[in-house]
Design a protein around this motif. Structure first.
Motif: not given
Length: 53
Positions: A5-10, A33-46
């Motif tokens: 995740r850090p490699q994606t979010s940084l 907006r792209e970052h928030i969508a990415s975070v939502i996807d990561a949370l869904r994966s978890i």
């Protein structure tokens, strides 16, 4: 919380900061907006993996 995740979010954070520093609200909003969508996807994966709530 999610491996890799850090490699994606940084870079996402860097893009947001650069847009703000450059005074470009349109790009800043788009990047955020792209970052928030990415975070939502990561949370869904978890959640799907049965990770921490």
């Amino acid at each position: 919380m999610l491996p890799g995740r850090p490699q994606t979010s940084l870079p996402q954070h860097e893009r947001i900061i650069t847009a703000i520093r450059d005074g470009d609200p349109k790009i800043a909003e788009e990047a955020m907006r792209e970052h928030i969508a990415s975070v939502i996807d990561a949370l869904r994966s978890i959640d799907q993996l049965g990770g921490p709530a």
